[in-house]
Design a protein around this motif. Structure first.
Motif, PDB file in Angstrom:
ATOM      1  N   ALA A  23       0.793   5.001   3.549  1.00 46.57           N
ATOM      2  CA  ALA A  23       2.043   4.427   4.395  1.00 46.57           C
ATOM      3  C   ALA A  23       3.071   5.047   4.501  1.00 46.57           C
ATOM      4  O   ALA A  23       3.186   6.672   4.738  1.00 46.57           O
ATOM      5  CB  ALA A  23       2.698   4.034   3.117  1.00 46.57           C
TER       6      ALA A  23
ATOM      7  N   SER B 286      -5.710  -0.107   3.952  1.00 40.71           N
ATOM      8  CA  SER B 286      -3.833  -0.373   3.089  1.00 40.71           C
ATOM      9  C   SER B 286      -4.372  -1.998   2.975  1.00 40.71           C
ATOM     10  O   SER B 286      -2.956  -1.848   2.214  1.00 40.71           O
ATOM     11  CB  SER B 286      -2.973  -0.317   4.032  1.00 40.71           C
ATOM     12  OG  SER B 286      -3.708  -1.320   5.800  1.00 40.71           O
TER      13      SER B 286
ATOM     14  N   PHE C 278       1.086  -1.002  -0.029  1.00 37.87           N
ATOM     15  CA  PHE C 278      -0.090   0.412   0.229  1.00 37.87           C
ATOM     16  C   PHE C 278       0.644   1.360  -0.023  1.00 37.87           C
ATOM     17  O   PHE C 278       1.542   1.402   0.469  1.00 37.87           O
ATOM     18  CB  PHE C 278      -1.041  -0.250   0.921  1.00 37.87           C
ATOM     19  CG  PHE C 278      -1.662   1.161   1.560  1.00 37.87           C
ATOM     20  CD1 PHE C 278      -1.084   2.480   2.680  1.00 37.87           C
ATOM     21  CD2 PHE C 278      -2.901   1.522   0.778  1.00 37.87           C
ATOM     22  CE1 PHE C 278      -2.144   3.067   2.598  1.00 37.87           C
ATOM     23  CE2 PHE C 278      -3.428   2.793   1.614  1.00 37.87           C
ATOM     24  CZ  PHE C 278      -3.115   3.665   1.786  1.00 37.87           C
TER      25      PHE C 278
END
Length: 124
Positions: A61, A106, A47
């Protein structure tokens, strides 16, 4: 069915910038979240960032927080990923994807439509 097409990848030196685009087909673009993921050779897809349907919420992230910015233009049905201060470890194929839920995730399993990817290569 939603189709996503990424563009904007290329070769850049470390410290440089690139802006990726993700153009979507269909009339429902403003109703779903979109995420960016990347996959480097020999590694799992990871992600990068996600943005809510309105653009009001974003999620990054840790590895890209402060360097990358995700945004969207619902009139143009396009999501952007502005990437600054690029590092060699950012080298990967970058994919955008449509979230199949209502939140920001994510997890790649929460995304159902994927683009074909665009290559980003950062040289040292």
């Amino acid at each position: 069915q939603v189709q996503l097409v990424e563009s904007g990848g290329g070769l850049v030196q470390a410290g440089g910038s690139l802006r990726l685009s993700c153009a979507a087909s269909g009339r429902t673009f403003s109703t779903y979240s979109v995420g960016w993921f990347r996959q480097a050779p020999g590694k799992e897809r990871e992600f990068v960032a996600a943005i809510s349907w309105s653009g009001g919420r974003t999620y990054y992230a840790d590895s890209v927080e402060g360097r990358f910015t995700i945004s969207r233009d619902n009139v143009k049905s396009t999501v952007y990923l502005q990437m600054n201060s690029l590092k060699p470890e950012d080298t990967a194929v970058y994919y955008c994807a449509k979230d199949n839920g209502l939140g920001l995730s994510s997890e790649s399993a929460k995304y159902d439509s994927w683009g074909q990817g665009t290559q980003v290569t950062v040289s040292s």
